[in-house]
Design a protein around this motif. Structure first.
Motif: not given
Length: 439
Positions: A129-147
């Motif tokens: 669960r910890l790995q999954a949520v960290c991946r999810g946070i990173a995914d949101v942050a990358l998407a917003r960094a891009q835009s």
């Protein structure tokens, strides 16, 4: 409380002493109960393989263990003060339903290796669960960094205005941080993924238990070979898991601090979705960022748990009852820590910048570093350029877009290298899918 597993004829058990000994074990064991049932099934298979149980007895135990798991999930069976702990509840239920077969289930094992194996299985789930949520946070942050990579944002050091930064740099920092946290969770999961079942009380048993069978049956990556080390590792693996959790919560604490500042009227850079704020009980004008404040506070629970378990480990080799207290610390740390982290992806997804306030906070002094680097690039020794750029007379209202566009070093505003971070994130395989037992 039902008859105790360890009770012997002529031994008197006083209720107040037993309450102290049991503590809140039976409540905490609700966290581990299904894992204890799963391990009991694997152990029963091993006992049948060496002739301790018949095929019919194994079938009955497998059936009743499955029924007990279903009853526990549905609430038909409640783990409560009738039992000393989850282990005794399982044996009591099996004995009630199956007689001698239930009495045989404990052959070749101890409550020591029962709690070890249940804890390992529980930790694997929590680290997944910890790995999954960290991946999810990173995914949101990358998407917003891009835009949002070129939206100007003041950069601070010592809480003083320093240089022009960007939303892209802010987001990419958290993206890389949580990619690292996901990697650490996966690495820790692989290290914890060792089977202690069959080590009994730490000295093995005079039975040819097939420990490789339970290792494969429970999906462990390897067997914990030394029976004595299995006991010595209690607390050690828990600390490693807490450290992985703490790594993510340290980043969450700093991120929450940023948002606490940025949402204040003095900064005004960020608006949170209303779901993440609360009202005051007396001041009608208030909307308080309570969610991010409790996120910021969550690391305290993890640090406290780490300290408690570490202090418990001041022990010689072998099992000691002190270790019972490690359960509560572990459950509390992961309960509070994961609850905080799992709210973060959606909070970040809904976060809104206030570009006008961010631009208004960009003052002429924040371009002084750009000026010093420009002078150095033209041939002025940097220390001389530094002194020239420190002169307020040379400061002028700058161009934030130009400042960011000139920042071409790797990881800076004009060169975020988000594709590299995206590849690192994509390369992280879910821990459960990547582990496999030896053999």
């Amino acid at each position: 409380m039902s008859n105790l597993l360890w009770q012997k004829p002529g031994v008197q058990v006083e209720a107040d002493i037993q309450r102290f000994l049991a503590g809140d074990d039976v409540v905490l064991d609700r966290e581990f109960f299904l894992h204890d049932i799963e391990a009991s099934r694997a152990h029963a298979e091993g006992l049948q393989a060496i002739g301790i149980l018949s095929v019919e007895e194994l079938e009955g135990l497998t059936r009743e263990l499955g029924t007990l798991a279903d009853d526990f999930r549905s609430g038909r069976f409640v783990l409560d003060e009738r039992f000393e702990d989850g282990h005794s509840a399982i044996e009591s239920r099996l004995t009630e339903r199956l007689g001698d077969a239930g009495r045989r289930i404990h052959t070749g094992r101890s409550r020591n290796d029962q709690v070890l194996v249940a804890t390992r299985l529980w930790l694997r789930e929590r680290l997944d669960r910890l790995q999954a949520v960290c991946r999810g946070i990173a995914d949101v942050a990358l998407a917003r960094a891009q835009s949002e990579q070129m939206i100007p944002l003041p950069g601070y050091t010592h809480l003083q205005r320093a240089v022009v930064s960007s939303c892209g740099m802010w987001w990419s920092a958290w993206a890389e941080g949580f990619i690292d946290n996901a990697m650490r969770a996966g690495d820790t999961r692989a290290w914890v993924d060792a089977n202690p079942l069959g080590s009994a009380a730490g000295y093995g048993v005079n039975l040819p238990l097939d420990r490789e069978h339970t290792t494969h049956a429970l999906g462990f990556g390897r067997m914990q070979v030394s029976a004595t080390y299995a006991q010595l590792s209690r607390g050690k693996f828990e600390l490693a898991a807490i450290d992985a959790l703490g790594s993510a919560l340290l980043d969450l604490r700093r991120l929450a601090w940023d948002l606490s500042l940025f949402t204040s009227a003095e900064f005004g850079f960020v608006a949170l979705a209303s779901q993440y704020t609360t009202g005051s009980s007396i001041m009608p004008n208030k909307r308080n960022p309570d969610v991010i404040e409790l996120m910021r506070a969550s690391y305290a629970s993890v640090a406290a748990a780490r300290t408690e378990i570490e202090q418990l480990l001041s022990l010689p080799s072998g099992y000691h009852r002190d270790l019972q207290f490690s359960k509560g610390a572990l459950v509390h740390a992961f309960g509070r820590g994961l609850a905080a982290l799992e709210l973060l992806p959606d909070l970040l997804r809904r976060l809104e910048w206030r570009p006008e306030a961010m631009s208004a906070a960009l003052e002429p002094s924040m371009y002084a570093t750009d000026l010093a680097v420009d002078l150095a690039r033209s041939g002025v020794p940097f220390r001389d350029a530094y002194r020239q750029a420190a002169d307020p007379q040379r400061w002028q209202a700058g161009d934030p877009a130009g400042s960011l566009a000139a920042r071409v070093s790797a990881g800076a505003g004009a060169n975020l290298q988000l594709e590299l971070l995206q590849r690192r994130l994509a390369a992280l395989q879910p821990a459960a899918a990547s582990g496999s037992a030896e053999g």
